[in-house]
Design a protein around this motif. Sequence first.
Motif, PDB file in Angstrom:
ATOM      1  N   THR A   8      -0.477  -7.935  -4.808  1.00 56.33           N
ATOM      2  CA  THR A   8      -1.151  -6.908  -4.047  1.00 56.33           C
ATOM      3  C   THR A   8      -1.212  -5.572  -4.309  1.00 56.33           C
ATOM      4  OG1 THR A   8      -0.740  -8.672  -2.097  1.00 56.33           O
ATOM      5  CG2 THR A   8      -1.800  -6.596  -1.645  1.00 56.33           C
ATOM      6  N   GLY A   9       0.164  -5.161  -4.666  1.00 52.16           N
ATOM      7  CA  GLY A   9       0.194  -3.483  -4.840  1.00 52.16           C
ATOM      8  C   GLY A   9      -0.432  -3.022  -6.228  1.00 52.16           C
ATOM      9  N   MET A  54       0.968  -1.308   0.008  1.00 55.44           N
ATOM     10  CA  MET A  54      -0.124   0.076   0.043  1.00 55.44           C
ATOM     11  C   MET A  54       0.947   1.302  -0.140  1.00 55.44           C
ATOM     12  SD  MET A  54      -2.778   1.308  -0.135  1.00 55.44           S
ATOM     13  CE  MET A  54      -4.256   0.184   0.059  1.00 55.44           C
ATOM     14  N   GLY A  55       1.876   1.273   0.878  1.00 52.57           N
ATOM     15  CA  GLY A  55       2.995   2.252   0.550  1.00 52.57           C
ATOM     16  C   GLY A  55       3.272   2.514  -0.554  1.00 52.57           C
ATOM     17  N   VAL A  99       2.655   5.934  -5.655  1.00 58.11           N
ATOM     18  CA  VAL A  99       2.554   6.122  -7.137  1.00 58.11           C
ATOM     19  C   VAL A  99       1.323   7.111  -7.293  1.00 58.11           C
ATOM     20  CG1 VAL A  99       2.209   4.928  -9.187  1.00 58.11           C
ATOM     21  CG2 VAL A  99       3.777   4.313  -7.603  1.00 58.11           C
ATOM     22  N   ASN A 100       0.320   6.775  -6.650  1.00 62.54           N
ATOM     23  CA  ASN A 100      -1.030   7.596  -6.750  1.00 62.54           C
ATOM     24  C   ASN A 100      -0.860   9.212  -6.355  1.00 62.54           C
ATOM     25  OD1 ASN A 100      -3.810   7.537  -7.171  1.00 62.54           O
ATOM     26  ND2 ASN A 100      -3.946   8.067  -5.051  1.00 62.54           N
ATOM     27  N   ILE A 133       4.995  -1.323  -9.723  1.00 63.22           N
ATOM     28  CA  ILE A 133       5.148  -1.864  -8.135  1.00 63.22           C
ATOM     29  C   ILE A 133       6.641  -2.732  -8.232  1.00 63.22           C
ATOM     30  CG2 ILE A 133       4.222  -3.242  -6.447  1.00 63.22           C
ATOM     31  CD1 ILE A 133       2.609  -0.772  -6.944  1.00 63.22           C
ATOM     32  N   GLN A 134       6.760  -3.460  -9.352  1.00 62.64           N
ATOM     33  CA  GLN A 134       8.095  -4.201  -9.277  1.00 62.64           C
ATOM     34  C   GLN A 134       9.319  -3.240  -9.633  1.00 62.64           C
ATOM     35  OE1 GLN A 134       8.529  -6.724 -12.921  1.00 62.64           O
ATOM     36  NE2 GLN A 134      10.016  -7.949 -12.042  1.00 62.64           N
TER      37      GLN A 134
END
Length: 205
Positions: free
Chosen positions: A116-117, A37-38, A43-44, A104-105
Motif C-alpha cells: 500500500t505504501g 501514508m505516514g 519520504v515525499n 517503505i520496507q
Amino acid sequence: MFTIGIPASITNLMSSIGVALTNRYLVVFGNESVAAMGIALKVNMILLLIMVGFAFGAQPLLGFNYGAKNTERLRAFIKFDIFIEVTFALITAVILSVFAPYIIQSFMNDAHIIQTGSLMLRLLVLSSPCVGIILVFTTLFQSEGKALPALILSISRQGVIYAICIVILSKLFTFHGILISQATADVVTAIIAILIYSKQKTVTR
C-alpha cells in the motif's frame, strides 16, 4: 515582511491541515493505511523540501531583477528555475517509484504496508513536477510583492483545492480516490498558477 511572510506561513499551515485531512479519510480503511501514508508522506517530504530549497534559493534573483526591471534576465531566471525544479522532480520521482517497495520496507517490514505504501508513494511523486511549477510561481509572486496571487497558491494545493478533490474523489473512487487526491490537487493548482501568471501585468510580459 507581511506580504512575503503570510503566504509562506499559510503554506506550512496548509501542509498540516492536508495531512490531517488525509488521515481523517484514510482511518476508515484501517490503521495500516494511515501508517503506510505516514511513511509515504515522510519520504515525499524529503523530495519537496529539496524543491522548496531550490525555489527559495532563486527568490532573491527573481526579486532583484524584477525590482531592476531587467525583463530579459528575469524571464531567463524563471525558465531556468522551472527547468531545475521539473527536471529534479522527474528524475527523483522515477527513482522513488522504482525503489518504492524497498524504501517503505526500510521503515516497516509488513507486506500489506509495503504494498500500500509503495502505491501511495508513487502516486504522491507522480505530480511532483507540478509542485515545482507551483513553487516557482509562488516565490515569484512573493518576490514581486503580489500578496493575493501568492496567497491563492498557498491555500490551494494542500488546502482548498485538496479538500475539494479528496471529498469528490473519495466518493467516486473510495480508497483509490483518496490516494489520487493530492496528485489531482497538484495538477489543478499548477494550472491555476500558470493562468494567474499569464494574466499578471508584470515586467515578465
